[in-house]
Design a protein around this motif. Structure first.
Motif, mmCIF file in Angstrom:
data_model
loop_
_atom_site.group_PDB
_atom_site.id
_atom_site.type_symbol
_atom_site.label_atom_id
_atom_site.label_comp_id
_atom_site.label_asym_id
_atom_site.label_seq_id
_atom_site.Cartn_x
_atom_site.Cartn_y
_atom_site.Cartn_z
ATOM 1 N N SER A 110 86.264 23.301 122.464
ATOM 2 C CA SER A 110 86.638 22.224 122.170
ATOM 3 C C SER A 110 86.631 21.992 120.307
ATOM 4 O O SER A 110 87.717 21.244 120.350
ATOM 5 C CB SER A 110 86.896 21.501 122.958
ATOM 6 N N CYS A 111 85.552 22.051 119.244
ATOM 7 C CA CYS A 111 84.934 21.202 118.752
ATOM 8 C C CYS A 111 85.025 21.762 117.546
ATOM 9 O O CYS A 111 85.010 21.635 115.966
ATOM 10 C CB CYS A 111 83.505 20.720 118.535
ATOM 11 N N GLU A 112 85.592 23.456 117.046
ATOM 12 C CA GLU A 112 85.732 24.251 116.844
ATOM 13 C C GLU A 112 87.145 24.659 116.265
ATOM 14 O O GLU A 112 87.990 24.885 116.961
ATOM 15 C CB GLU A 112 84.999 25.913 117.428
ATOM 16 N N GLN A 118 93.080 27.991 121.396
ATOM 17 C CA GLN A 118 92.580 28.644 121.834
ATOM 18 C C GLN A 118 91.886 27.892 123.822
ATOM 19 O O GLN A 118 92.706 28.351 124.496
ATOM 20 C CB GLN A 118 91.935 30.281 122.147
ATOM 21 N N ILE A 119 91.733 26.926 124.197
ATOM 22 C CA ILE A 119 90.738 26.330 124.746
ATOM 23 C C ILE A 119 92.344 26.003 125.109
ATOM 24 O O ILE A 119 92.670 25.853 126.276
ATOM 25 C CB ILE A 119 90.003 25.488 124.426
ATOM 26 N N GLY A 140 84.498 20.999 133.280
ATOM 27 C CA GLY A 140 83.650 21.116 131.924
ATOM 28 C C GLY A 140 83.409 20.988 130.885
ATOM 29 O O GLY A 140 83.030 20.123 129.970
ATOM 30 N N MET A 141 84.561 19.355 130.907
ATOM 31 C CA MET A 141 84.659 18.469 129.793
ATOM 32 C C MET A 141 83.305 16.597 130.720
ATOM 33 O O MET A 141 83.290 16.443 129.250
ATOM 34 C CB MET A 141 85.834 17.737 129.865
ATOM 35 N N GLY A 154 88.211 17.910 118.861
ATOM 36 C CA GLY A 154 88.090 17.749 120.332
ATOM 37 C C GLY A 154 89.300 16.985 120.660
ATOM 38 O O GLY A 154 89.601 16.618 122.071
ATOM 39 N N SER A 155 89.951 16.081 120.048
ATOM 40 C CA SER A 155 90.370 15.235 120.152
ATOM 41 C C SER A 155 91.585 15.822 120.822
ATOM 42 O O SER A 155 92.450 15.015 121.994
ATOM 43 C CB SER A 155 90.874 13.940 119.342
ATOM 44 N N HIS A 156 92.492 16.617 119.790
ATOM 45 C CA HIS A 156 93.620 17.005 120.313
ATOM 46 C C HIS A 156 93.223 17.573 121.637
ATOM 47 O O HIS A 156 94.137 18.016 122.982
ATOM 48 C CB HIS A 156 93.772 18.541 119.605
ATOM 49 N N VAL A 157 92.392 19.205 122.722
ATOM 50 C CA VAL A 157 91.943 19.427 123.903
ATOM 51 C C VAL A 157 91.762 18.412 124.300
ATOM 52 O O VAL A 157 92.051 18.792 125.451
ATOM 53 C CB VAL A 157 90.267 19.878 123.213
#
Length: 211
Positions: A110-112, A118-119, A140-141, A154-157
């Motif tokens: 999530s941080c890439e 894709q996540i 998982g989070m 990651g904030s968007h995920v």
């Protein structure tokens, strides 16, 4: 006690923030928020090669859902029908398998930059049709929410995950067809194959939260 939040550079020198809490009043006491490790390059390549087509997944799911809705309402008994149920949506099944495979690296991916989008797609597809998937994604989070909420990607995920898990499933394919006479419960089997080991941890005092 007061706390200072100091943004630090990641160990590898990247600009990705790493937040450390310094508790005022304690001598040199520091506590680091959960920060995911860098994802495995092989996992990144695997994720990049997945056929993530939301529109096609929705079409496949709609066909599957409509069949069982018609079965539940009952066909016109004066008309003979021998229609076999459609196959479980292939892209939804592939999404569950993918989420299970990358479960331990969800927060890292999530941080890439590329992997994060894709996540988000995986989460949108899986959570749209499965309550079990919502539980697995949340697990998982777990432990990384503070870091993810302040991360560029990651904030968007995190927003996508929270929005999807609180929304009602369009149809919960985990149980669709199980209440119909002769229903094979294919969705239930797909979930057990994909997430069985993760979901079993609940009874063992494990990781996967209930909704």
């Amino acid at each position: 006690q007061d706390h200072l939040f100091l943004p630090l550079l990641a160990d590898d020198g990247a600009s990705q923030p790493n937040f450390t809490i310094i508790t005022m009043g304690d001598e040199n006491t520091t506590e680091e928020y959960g920060r995911p490790r860098r994802p495995n390059p092989e996992t990144v390549s695997y994720l990049r090669g997945l056929p993530l087509e939301e529109t096609l997944a929705a079409e496949q799911a709609r066909t599957y859902i409509q069949y069982f809705q018609a079965e539940k309402k009952g066909y016109d008994k004066s008309k003979e029908h021998n229609d076999d149920p459609p196959e479980y949506p292939a892209l939804v099944s592939a999404t569950h398998a993918a989420l299970s495979s990358i479960y331990k690296e969800l927060a890292s991916l999530s941080c890439e930059e590329n992997s994060s989008t894709q996540i988000e797609t995986l989460v949108r597809i899986a959570c749209r049709y499965s309550n079990a998937a919502k539980r697995v994604v949340l697990a998982g989070m777990s432990g990384y929410w503070v870091f993810l909420s302040s991360h560029r990607f990651g904030s968007h995920v995190a927003q996508t995950v929270l929005r999807c898990v609180v929304a009602s499933c369009e149809a919960d394919l985990d149980v669709l067809g199980c209440d119909i006479e002769g229903g094979v419960g294919e969705g239930k089997m797909i979930i057990e194959e994909s997430y069985g080991s993760h979901l079993q941890s609940v009874n063992g005092g494990g990781e996967v939260p209930s909704l």
